[in-house]
Design a protein around this motif. Structure first.
Motif, short mmCIF file in Angstrom:
data_model
loop_
_atom_site.label_atom_id
_atom_site.label_comp_id
_atom_site.label_asym_id
_atom_site.label_seq_id
_atom_site.Cartn_x
_atom_site.Cartn_y
_atom_site.Cartn_z
N VAL A 227 0.86 -1.19 0.00
CA VAL A 227 0.00 0.00 0.00
C VAL A 227 0.89 1.23 0.00
O VAL A 227 1.78 1.36 0.86
CB VAL A 227 -0.94 0.02 1.21
CG1 VAL A 227 -1.79 1.30 1.20
CG2 VAL A 227 -1.83 -1.21 1.22
N ALA A 228 0.63 2.14 -0.96
CA ALA A 228 1.36 3.41 -1.03
C ALA A 228 0.35 4.55 -0.94
O ALA A 228 -0.70 4.53 -1.60
CB ALA A 228 2.14 3.51 -2.34
N SER A 229 0.68 5.52 -0.10
CA SER A 229 -0.22 6.65 0.12
C SER A 229 0.59 7.93 0.05
O SER A 229 1.71 8.00 0.58
CB SER A 229 -0.90 6.53 1.48
OG SER A 229 -1.72 7.66 1.73
N SER A 230 0.00 8.97 -0.61
CA SER A 230 0.70 10.24 -0.73
C SER A 230 -0.33 11.34 -1.02
O SER A 230 -1.48 11.07 -1.39
CB SER A 230 1.74 10.19 -1.85
OG SER A 230 2.41 11.43 -1.97
N VAL A 231 0.12 12.57 -0.84
CA VAL A 231 -0.72 13.74 -1.09
C VAL A 231 -0.30 14.36 -2.40
O VAL A 231 0.90 14.63 -2.63
CB VAL A 231 -0.60 14.77 0.05
CG1 VAL A 231 -1.43 16.02 -0.25
CG2 VAL A 231 -1.04 14.15 1.36
#
Length: 354
Positions: A160-164
């Motif tokens: 899982v990769a999360s970024s703004v």
């Protein structure tokens, strides 16, 4: 505190020029709003697709690097991969990465976790479809993607990769400013320009109104000067000129009718008055003379009645022709009656009938 019967409402009049300006401005502003909204939505989804594609690529690389590092038995090599992996995620703003094993246990995480957790639904969807994405409702422009990385020996892992998406947030804010400023500027320009062009378009109407105001019942020979073109104003002027032609013809017929009616009524009235005056001047007359005077007076009265009935029929025919009774006539009888009437009025003249 005023009684309701003392309150009077006066509607504000709206000219055609103002109405055209408002309608034109409303149509243009509505079109620009739809066009601006389409641009904004297209930009939002395009930027989101581009950013999530970057996250998917990031998640695949993280999975490959992490799983490849764990296969190595050399602790120094594993530590080197871990350092590389920790440096890799920092290329995206506020990035956070999780690696889950087949039991959905976190085996690796790095970045700005900040107490964030990965929803179980996202992991389940990724294991079912192979990849999944979602937007974080609690934080604007934060997206998370999950990628299934199959491993025959250690089980399937989910990365899982999360970024703004900071760039998209800044660009959309600038885009909203530009579109809002452009819409306000366009509304002002369209309002001024629309009012000017509406005035230009309605200028022929103003000239027609001025020319119509100068036409009176005694001056019906004047015509509008805008009837030479082929546009709507020229067609209106042509129709109005045709109306003036009919009115002039009707007024001329009315004047002729009044003149002829006065002339026709004067003849029996003159004869009637003359006979009565002559009868009053004489003191004594024989019964035969009185009978002749009464007979002449009766003939004049009958002629006057006939003329009055004829004038009433003519007036009725001018109003509604369906009210006039119609029947067949013999023209020779009408001509004979006319010959007799003219001969009676002018007994000293020779009247030939052909």
């Amino acid at each position: 505190s005023l009684p309701h019967y003392l309150i009077t409402y006066y509607p504000i009049p709206m000219t055609i020029r103002t109405r055209l300006t408002l309608q034109f401005a409303a149509i243009l502003v509505l079109t620009l709003l739809l066009f601006s909204g389409a641009i904004y939505v297209f930009t939002l989804y395009t930027r989101r697709a581009f950013f999530t594609d970057s996250l998917f690529a990031r998640a695949q690389i993280v999975a490959h690097v992490y799983l490849d590092a764990t296969k190595r038995g050399d602790p120094e090599s594993q530590a080197s991969y871990q350092r590389y992996l920790r440096q890799f995620y920092r290329t995206l703003p506020e990035e956070a990465v999780w690696v889950f094993d087949s039991q959905n246990r976190v085996v690796f995480q790095e970045g700005r976790i900040g107490g964030r957790t990965v929803p179980a639904a996202l992991l389940a969807a990724a294991r079912a479809s192979g990849h999944e994405e979602e937007a974080d409702p609690a934080e604007d422009y934060r997206y998370s993607v999950a990628v299934l990385y199959p491993d025959a020996t250690r089980g399937d892992h989910v990365v899982v990769a999360s970024s703004v998406d900071v760039d998209t947030r800044r660009q959309l804010r600038d885009l909203r400013t530009v579109l809002s400023t452009g819409l306000l500027t366009t509304f002002v320009i369209v309002g001024i320009g629309g009012r000017f062009f509406a005035g230009q378009a309605l200028r022929p109407v103003q000239r027609i109104v001025q020319e119509v105001d100068s036409i009176t019942a005694s001056d019906l020979h004047q015509r509008l000067s805008q009837a030479n073109g082929q546009d709507e104003m020229s067609l209106l002027a042509q129709r109005f000129n045709s109306l003036l032609d009919r009115l002039e013809t009707a007024f001329a017929g009315q004047r002729m009718f009044v003149r002829d009616a006065s002339h026709e009524l004067r003849t029996p009235l003159t004869a009637l008055i003359g006979e009565l005056e002559v009868a009053l001047l004489q003191q004594e007359r024989t019964p035969q003379e009185y009978r002749r005077v009464l007979q002449t007076t009766l003939d004049s009265a009958r002629l006057l009645k006939s003329l009055t009935n004829g004038l009433l029929q003519i007036a009725r025919a001018s109003d509604d022709t369906s009210q006039v009774p119609r029947h067949l006539l013999r023209l020779d009888e009408v001509l004979l009656q006319a010959h007799e009437e003219v001969h009676r009025r002018h007994p000293t003249c020779r009247i030939d009938l052909e």
